[in-house]
Design a protein around this motif. Structure first.
Motif, PDB file in Angstrom:
ATOM      1  N   SER B  30       0.830  -1.108  -0.020  1.00 50.16           N
ATOM      2  CA  SER B  30      -0.095   0.085  -0.063  1.00 50.16           C
ATOM      3  C   SER B  30       1.013   1.213  -0.054  1.00 50.16           C
ATOM      4  CB  SER B  30      -0.887   0.044   1.175  1.00 50.16           C
ATOM      5  OG  SER B  30      -1.807  -0.925   0.971  1.00 50.16           O
ATOM      6  N   ASP B  31       0.647   2.146  -0.795  1.00 47.47           N
ATOM      7  CA  ASP B  31       1.344   3.436  -1.028  1.00 47.47           C
ATOM      8  C   ASP B  31       0.633   4.612  -0.614  1.00 47.47           C
ATOM      9  OD1 ASP B  31       1.339   3.603  -4.506  1.00 47.47           O
ATOM     10  OD2 ASP B  31      -0.324   3.613  -3.111  1.00 47.47           O
ATOM     11  N   TYR B  32      -0.724   4.456  -0.114  1.00 45.37           N
ATOM     12  CA  TYR B  32      -1.295   5.781   0.172  1.00 45.37           C
ATOM     13  C   TYR B  32      -2.267   5.397   1.288  1.00 45.37           C
ATOM     14  CZ  TYR B  32      -4.644   9.491  -0.364  1.00 45.37           C
ATOM     15  OH  TYR B  32      -5.558  10.535  -0.243  1.00 45.37           O
ATOM     16  N   PHE B  33      -2.409   6.311   2.242  1.00 50.51           N
ATOM     17  CA  PHE B  33      -3.284   6.193   3.473  1.00 50.51           C
ATOM     18  C   PHE B  33      -3.914   7.267   3.625  1.00 50.51           C
ATOM     19  CE2 PHE B  33      -1.160   2.148   4.470  1.00 50.51           C
ATOM     20  CZ  PHE B  33       0.156   2.446   3.921  1.00 50.51           C
ATOM     21  N   ILE B  34      -5.031   7.273   4.305  1.00 51.72           N
ATOM     22  CA  ILE B  34      -5.813   8.330   4.347  1.00 51.72           C
ATOM     23  C   ILE B  34      -6.795   8.274   5.748  1.00 51.72           C
ATOM     24  CG2 ILE B  34      -7.859   7.385   3.066  1.00 51.72           C
ATOM     25  CD1 ILE B  34      -8.236  10.524   1.865  1.00 51.72           C
ATOM     26  N   TRP B  35      -7.022   9.447   6.477  1.00 50.34           N
ATOM     27  CA  TRP B  35      -7.821   9.268   7.655  1.00 50.34           C
ATOM     28  C   TRP B  35      -9.282  10.148   7.164  1.00 50.34           C
ATOM     29  CZ3 TRP B  35      -7.734   6.779  12.074  1.00 50.34           C
ATOM     30  CH2 TRP B  35      -6.241   6.185  12.292  1.00 50.34           C
ATOM     31  N   TYR B  36     -10.748   9.647   7.606  1.00 47.02           N
ATOM     32  CA  TYR B  36     -11.757  10.330   7.729  1.00 47.02           C
ATOM     33  C   TYR B  36     -12.209  10.387   8.931  1.00 47.02           C
ATOM     34  CZ  TYR B  36     -11.964   9.956   2.536  1.00 47.02           C
ATOM     35  OH  TYR B  36     -11.538  10.178   1.378  1.00 47.02           O
ATOM     36  N   LYS B  37     -12.998  11.442   9.251  1.00 48.51           N
ATOM     37  CA  LYS B  37     -13.907  11.859  10.660  1.00 48.51           C
ATOM     38  C   LYS B  37     -15.122  11.743  10.102  1.00 48.51           C
ATOM     39  CE  LYS B  37     -15.182  15.803  13.665  1.00 48.51           C
ATOM     40  NZ  LYS B  37     -14.882  17.017  13.705  1.00 48.51           N
ATOM     41  N   GLN B  38     -16.249  10.932  10.856  1.00 51.56           N
ATOM     42  CA  GLN B  38     -17.447  10.944  10.617  1.00 51.56           C
ATOM     43  C   GLN B  38     -18.413  11.153  11.700  1.00 51.56           C
ATOM     44  OE1 GLN B  38     -18.926   6.778   9.527  1.00 51.56           O
ATOM     45  NE2 GLN B  38     -20.571   7.903   8.326  1.00 51.56           N
ATOM     46  N   GLU B  39     -19.020  12.291  11.688  1.00 52.27           N
ATOM     47  CA  GLU B  39     -19.854  12.865  12.451  1.00 52.27           C
ATOM     48  C   GLU B  39     -21.375  11.922  12.416  1.00 52.27           C
ATOM     49  OE1 GLU B  39     -19.233  16.912  13.968  1.00 52.27           O
ATOM     50  OE2 GLU B  39     -18.734  16.885  11.709  1.00 52.27           O
ATOM     51  N   SER B  40     -22.035  12.012  13.556  1.00 52.69           N
ATOM     52  CA  SER B  40     -22.964  10.999  13.753  1.00 52.69           C
ATOM     53  C   SER B  40     -24.248  11.736  12.655  1.00 52.69           C
ATOM     54  CB  SER B  40     -23.861  11.228  14.932  1.00 52.69           C
ATOM     55  OG  SER B  40     -25.317  10.673  15.182  1.00 52.69           O
TER      56      SER B  40
END
Lengths: 114, 111
Positions: B30-40
């Protein structure tokens, strides 16, 4: 549009009925994705469109699930003969093109199958 | 097989403290990583991303660290605020430019 738009936001249906979920991606985004999110779970990939073609539909759980995209814009996810285990939030995302990894998500459609 | 997982399903943090959310991945290619935030009630929102040729990337109050040796990814949130309460997902780019998501960590900010 300003963002990814999904409709309806909530759908309650009876077991055995068919449902259609709609996604309007960001204008100009050629790549479109569908994900499923069960309660308290992560996102499960369903299908990906590049333009109007679906090069990867490996995540569709069964032949009851299908999706199409027209005009390189709107996409519809159809679930036939819904089952209770289909209850989930169905999320649509788009990106500028296939090479753009950053996906922009809609707010999802909460599907409840009674 | 390919998988992205998280160590802590729920993280409680005092307002003003720093938060660290961890994520393990199994695909060394894997050469790419990402973070997401999910609100209710909302869809995931992009927070920050990082490519495998980097070890660290900083954004506004957030830092992502990548340790390729142990295949570990973390998200640090500085001076955590009530608005940071959400579920955080890490994801990696897998074959076919597909993002594979982990199970998510819920962050609860205590006043």
């Amino acid at each position: 549009g300003a963002g990814v738009s999904q409709s309806p936001s909530n759908k309650v249906t009876e077991k055995g009925k068919d449902v259609e979920l709609r996604c309007d991606p960001i204008s100009g985004h050629t790549a479109l994705y569908w994900y499923r999110q069960r309660l308290g779970q992560g996102l499960e990939f369903l299908i990906y469109f590049q333009g109007n073609s679906a090069p990867d539909k490996s995540g569709l759980p069964s032949d009851r699930f299908s999706a199409e995209r027209t005009g390189e814009s709107v996409s519809t996810l159809t679930i036939q003969r819904t089952q209770q285990e289909d209850s989930a939030v169905y999320l649509c995302a788009s990106s500028l093109d296939r090479a753009d990894e950053k996906l922009f998500f809609g707010s999802g459609t909460q599907l409840s199958v009674l | 097989g390919e998988s992205v997982g998280l160590h802590l399903p729920t993280l409680s943090v005092q307002e003003g403290d720093n938060s660290i959310i961890n994520c393990a991945y199994s695909n060394s290619a894997s050469d790419y990583f990402i973070w997401y935030k999910q609100e209710s009630g909302k869809g995931p929102q992009f927070i920050i991303d990082i490519r495998s040729n980097m070890d660290k990337r900083q954004g506004q109050r957030v830092t992502v660290l990548l340790n390729k040796t142990v295949k570990h990814l973390s998200l640090q949130i500085a001076a955590t605020q009530p608005g940071d309460s959400a579920v955080y997902f890490c994801a990696e780019k897998t074959a076919g430019n597909k993002l594979t998501f982990g199970g998510g960590t819920r962050v609860l900010v205590k006043p």
